[in-house]
Motif scaffolding. Structure first.
Motif, mmCIF file in Angstrom:
data_model
loop_
_atom_site.group_PDB
_atom_site.id
_atom_site.type_symbol
_atom_site.label_atom_id
_atom_site.label_comp_id
_atom_site.label_asym_id
_atom_site.label_seq_id
_atom_site.Cartn_x
_atom_site.Cartn_y
_atom_site.Cartn_z
ATOM 1 N N VAL A 66 19.644 -19.585 -21.178
ATOM 2 C CA VAL A 66 19.978 -20.760 -21.005
ATOM 3 C C VAL A 66 19.559 -21.853 -21.771
ATOM 4 O O VAL A 66 18.327 -22.175 -21.906
ATOM 5 N N GLU A 67 20.729 -22.566 -22.665
ATOM 6 C CA GLU A 67 20.095 -23.676 -23.545
ATOM 7 C C GLU A 67 20.094 -25.116 -22.602
ATOM 8 O O GLU A 67 20.954 -25.501 -21.915
ATOM 9 N N GLN A 68 18.961 -25.974 -22.785
ATOM 10 C CA GLN A 68 18.846 -27.051 -21.892
ATOM 11 C C GLN A 68 18.577 -28.245 -22.853
ATOM 12 O O GLN A 68 18.164 -29.365 -22.321
ATOM 13 N N TYR A 69 18.585 -27.969 -24.374
ATOM 14 C CA TYR A 69 18.521 -29.135 -25.241
ATOM 15 C C TYR A 69 17.270 -29.905 -25.101
ATOM 16 O O TYR A 69 17.306 -31.285 -24.863
ATOM 17 N N GLY A 70 16.028 -29.422 -25.218
ATOM 18 C CA GLY A 70 14.757 -30.020 -24.901
ATOM 19 C C GLY A 70 14.643 -30.982 -26.352
ATOM 20 O O GLY A 70 13.843 -31.989 -25.767
ATOM 21 N N ALA A 75 13.820 -14.105 -15.572
ATOM 22 C CA ALA A 75 12.687 -14.930 -15.961
ATOM 23 C C ALA A 75 12.890 -16.220 -15.962
ATOM 24 O O ALA A 75 13.836 -16.706 -16.763
ATOM 25 N N ALA A 76 12.244 -17.043 -15.429
ATOM 26 C CA ALA A 76 12.335 -18.482 -15.036
ATOM 27 C C ALA A 76 12.305 -19.351 -16.468
ATOM 28 O O ALA A 76 12.695 -20.342 -16.584
ATOM 29 N N ASN A 77 11.793 -18.835 -17.560
ATOM 30 C CA ASN A 77 11.640 -19.303 -18.813
ATOM 31 C C ASN A 77 11.616 -18.210 -19.867
ATOM 32 O O ASN A 77 11.277 -17.245 -19.638
ATOM 33 N N ASP A 78 11.810 -18.594 -20.988
ATOM 34 C CA ASP A 78 12.023 -17.602 -22.157
ATOM 35 C C ASP A 78 10.551 -17.010 -22.520
ATOM 36 O O ASP A 78 10.199 -16.077 -22.943
ATOM 37 N N SER A 79 9.481 -18.092 -22.270
ATOM 38 C CA SER A 79 8.186 -17.504 -22.593
ATOM 39 C C SER A 79 7.836 -16.392 -21.726
ATOM 40 O O SER A 79 6.971 -15.225 -22.323
ATOM 41 N N MET A 80 7.943 -16.218 -20.552
ATOM 42 C CA MET A 80 7.795 -15.345 -19.779
ATOM 43 C C MET A 80 8.723 -14.164 -19.952
ATOM 44 O O MET A 80 8.413 -12.942 -20.167
ATOM 45 N N ALA A 81 10.118 -14.474 -20.488
ATOM 46 C CA ALA A 81 10.911 -13.216 -21.023
ATOM 47 C C ALA A 81 10.167 -12.740 -22.122
ATOM 48 O O ALA A 81 10.616 -11.309 -22.352
ATOM 49 N N GLY A 103 16.064 -1.653 -24.213
ATOM 50 C CA GLY A 103 17.377 -1.967 -24.086
ATOM 51 C C GLY A 103 17.992 -1.204 -23.025
ATOM 52 O O GLY A 103 18.982 -1.318 -22.401
ATOM 53 N N LYS A 104 17.084 -0.647 -21.920
ATOM 54 C CA LYS A 104 17.484 -0.005 -20.769
ATOM 55 C C LYS A 104 17.550 -0.803 -19.548
ATOM 56 O O LYS A 104 18.023 -0.555 -18.571
ATOM 57 N N ILE A 105 16.528 -1.982 -19.800
ATOM 58 C CA ILE A 105 16.635 -3.107 -18.584
ATOM 59 C C ILE A 105 17.059 -4.203 -19.088
ATOM 60 O O ILE A 105 16.667 -4.742 -20.156
ATOM 61 N N LYS A 106 18.073 -4.868 -18.391
ATOM 62 C CA LYS A 106 18.692 -6.245 -18.875
ATOM 63 C C LYS A 106 17.803 -7.403 -18.403
ATOM 64 O O LYS A 106 17.427 -7.465 -17.250
ATOM 65 N N VAL A 107 17.414 -8.284 -19.368
ATOM 66 C CA VAL A 107 16.584 -9.372 -19.276
ATOM 67 C C VAL A 107 17.412 -10.690 -19.415
ATOM 68 O O VAL A 107 18.129 -10.789 -20.424
ATOM 69 N N VAL A 108 17.144 -11.740 -18.333
ATOM 70 C CA VAL A 108 17.728 -13.049 -18.710
ATOM 71 C C VAL A 108 16.575 -13.964 -18.783
ATOM 72 O O VAL A 108 15.439 -13.779 -17.930
ATOM 73 N N GLY A 109 16.814 -15.053 -19.627
ATOM 74 C CA GLY A 109 15.693 -15.948 -19.299
ATOM 75 C C GLY A 109 16.382 -17.510 -19.299
ATOM 76 O O GLY A 109 17.339 -17.682 -18.926
ATOM 77 N N PHE A 110 15.516 -18.540 -19.804
ATOM 78 C CA PHE A 110 15.906 -19.992 -19.332
ATOM 79 C C PHE A 110 15.162 -20.637 -20.553
ATOM 80 O O PHE A 110 13.961 -20.517 -20.704
ATOM 81 N N ASP A 111 15.932 -21.342 -21.617
ATOM 82 C CA ASP A 111 15.395 -22.359 -22.430
ATOM 83 C C ASP A 111 15.808 -22.186 -23.938
ATOM 84 O O ASP A 111 15.755 -23.189 -24.693
ATOM 85 N N ASN A 112 16.259 -20.751 -24.424
ATOM 86 C CA ASN A 112 16.901 -20.785 -25.485
ATOM 87 C C ASN A 112 15.926 -21.207 -26.807
ATOM 88 O O ASN A 112 16.223 -21.664 -27.806
ATOM 89 N N ILE A 113 14.625 -20.649 -26.512
ATOM 90 C CA ILE A 113 13.738 -20.747 -27.699
ATOM 91 C C ILE A 113 14.016 -19.882 -28.948
ATOM 92 O O ILE A 113 14.795 -18.729 -28.634
ATOM 93 N N ASN A 145 4.033 -23.274 -25.288
ATOM 94 C CA ASN A 145 5.561 -22.868 -24.854
ATOM 95 C C ASN A 145 6.258 -23.404 -26.042
ATOM 96 O O ASN A 145 6.461 -24.518 -26.471
ATOM 97 N N GLU A 146 7.129 -22.546 -26.768
ATOM 98 C CA GLU A 146 7.887 -23.068 -27.777
ATOM 99 C C GLU A 146 8.965 -23.903 -27.635
ATOM 100 O O GLU A 146 9.326 -25.005 -28.196
ATOM 101 N N PHE A 147 9.423 -23.898 -26.311
ATOM 102 C CA PHE A 147 10.165 -25.067 -25.767
ATOM 103 C C PHE A 147 9.588 -26.485 -25.984
ATOM 104 O O PHE A 147 10.423 -27.609 -26.324
ATOM 105 N N PHE A 148 8.583 -26.634 -25.628
ATOM 106 C CA PHE A 148 7.924 -27.876 -25.710
ATOM 107 C C PHE A 148 7.645 -28.269 -27.181
ATOM 108 O O PHE A 148 7.194 -29.277 -27.672
ATOM 109 N N LYS A 149 7.255 -27.308 -28.095
ATOM 110 C CA LYS A 149 7.160 -27.424 -29.377
ATOM 111 C C LYS A 149 8.458 -27.916 -30.136
ATOM 112 O O LYS A 149 8.264 -28.946 -30.775
ATOM 113 N N GLN A 150 9.744 -27.682 -29.418
ATOM 114 C CA GLN A 150 10.938 -27.946 -29.895
ATOM 115 C C GLN A 150 10.957 -29.681 -29.490
ATOM 116 O O GLN A 150 11.709 -30.309 -30.234
ATOM 117 N N MET A 151 10.691 -29.818 -28.249
ATOM 118 C CA MET A 151 10.873 -31.066 -27.622
ATOM 119 C C MET A 151 10.037 -32.207 -28.700
ATOM 120 O O MET A 151 10.396 -33.145 -28.763
#
Length: 323
Positions: A286-290, A240-246, A260-270, A55-61
């Motif tokens: 959503v950015e959470q500053y990992g 999507a509860a995180n960006d990896s899934m997004a 582009g026809k279906i709107k997607v939101v995620g979490f983590d800002n990877i 997960n890119e979020f934890f690579k950033q962490m």
């Protein structure tokens, strides 16, 4: 004892939330924090236990923590450990056990399982190790049963998810048809993000077609979204509860010819979602500053080692990110 305040009924007081949020504004901020009172001549050993490094979020962490450790190498020794995938819970338990055996002084941990990780953490505390719980809160009942009293240093996942869900609700309007891809059911942050999305569904009167877990994983999310598109061809939005899934969701949408026809939101800002936001393939994240969260966890661990004690919830920042 230092305490902090929140909106969830926990006992709070005056620990340095302003200090925490200031440093979360820029990555460099967390890498220049003062380390508090002078420590013993022998350098303490600090261990960081993360979730999946796929997960890119934890690579950033990890990168943020290692940069912080490099700047402060004269003050502490550092090691970081991650899991192979999001459900490799045994790897986290083994990491805690290894740090106990190697007589580490501080363990900073982002639990993959909010209940299962309480037992090894209790063992570490009994061994005299300072443990800092970041990112994902440990289960309160399990902590109480184990006699564990730990502060939680992390974001309001429910409020963060609602930021993303609200962006989708505003874009689709009343009656918008959406699906939710949930995180690991064993993790508290997955539960909180689901609640935040549910709050948005209710407030904006969206129609929730389905909600299932993809365990934070990209390929599992791709498969799940492919199935959702077959079962519900009229989907208009995805939470999507995180960006990896997004990322897996966007891949499935592209494959279905609905880019582009279906709107997607995620979490983590990877980093990988930046181009997708610009291209209109994602609406928001959503950015959470990992990276800063791990560095901050180390700092709080050093402060506890020097005699401070924290309780309650030390909130970290969340921010909606759009194109």
């Amino acid at each position: 004892m230092s305490k902090v305040s929140n909106t969830h009924g926990l006992e709070l007081g005056s620990v340095s939330r302003r200090r925490f949020l200031k440093t979360s504004a820029l990555a460099a901020g967390a890498l220049t924090l003062p380390l508090g009172p002078a420590l013993a001549a022998d350098k303490p050993k600090v261990g960081l236990v993360m979730k999946s490094l796929a997960n890119e979020f934890f690579k950033q962490m990890q990168a943020g923590a290692e940069a912080y450790a490099a700047k402060n190498k004269d003050k502490f020794d550092f090691a970081a450990v991650g899991m192979k995938d999001e459900r490799d819970f045994a790897a986290q338990v083994d990491a805690i056990e290894n740090f106990i055996t190697q007589k580490y002084n501080i363990i900073v941990v982002a639990p993959a399982d909010s209940k299962a990780m309480v037992t090894p953490i209790a063992k570490a505390l009994k061994a005299g190790i300072k443990v800092i719980n970041i990112d994902v809160a440990l289960d309160e009942k399990a902590k109480k049963k184990a006699g564990v009293d730990l502060a939680f240093f992390g974001p309001d996942n429910r409020a963060g998810a609602k930021l993303a869900g609200d962006a989708l609700g505003k874009a689709l309007g009343k009656g918008g048809k959406v699906v939710i891809l949930e995180g690991n059911p064993e993790a508290d942050n997955a539960k909180q993000r689901k609640l935040g999305f549910d709050d948005s569904v209710k407030e904006y009167k969206l129609k929730l077609l389905d909600s299932k877990t993809a365990h934070w994983e990209t390929e599992e999310a791709n498969t799940l979204m492919t199935n959702f598109l077959t079962q519900h061809p009229d989907i208009q939005g995805v939470m999507a509860a995180n960006d990896s899934m997004a990322l897996g969701v966007v891949k499935a949408i592209d494959a279905a010819g609905k880019s582009g026809k279906i709107k997607v939101v995620g979490f983590d800002n990877i980093p990988a979602v930046g181009p997708l936001l610009k291209e209109g393939k994602m609406l928001a994240t959503v950015e959470q500053y990992g990276a800063q969260m791990a560095a901050m966890g180390i700092d709080y661990g050093l402060r506890e080692l020097a005699g401070e004690k924290f309780s309650g919830w030390v909130k970290t920042d969340v921010k909606l990110i759009t194109a």
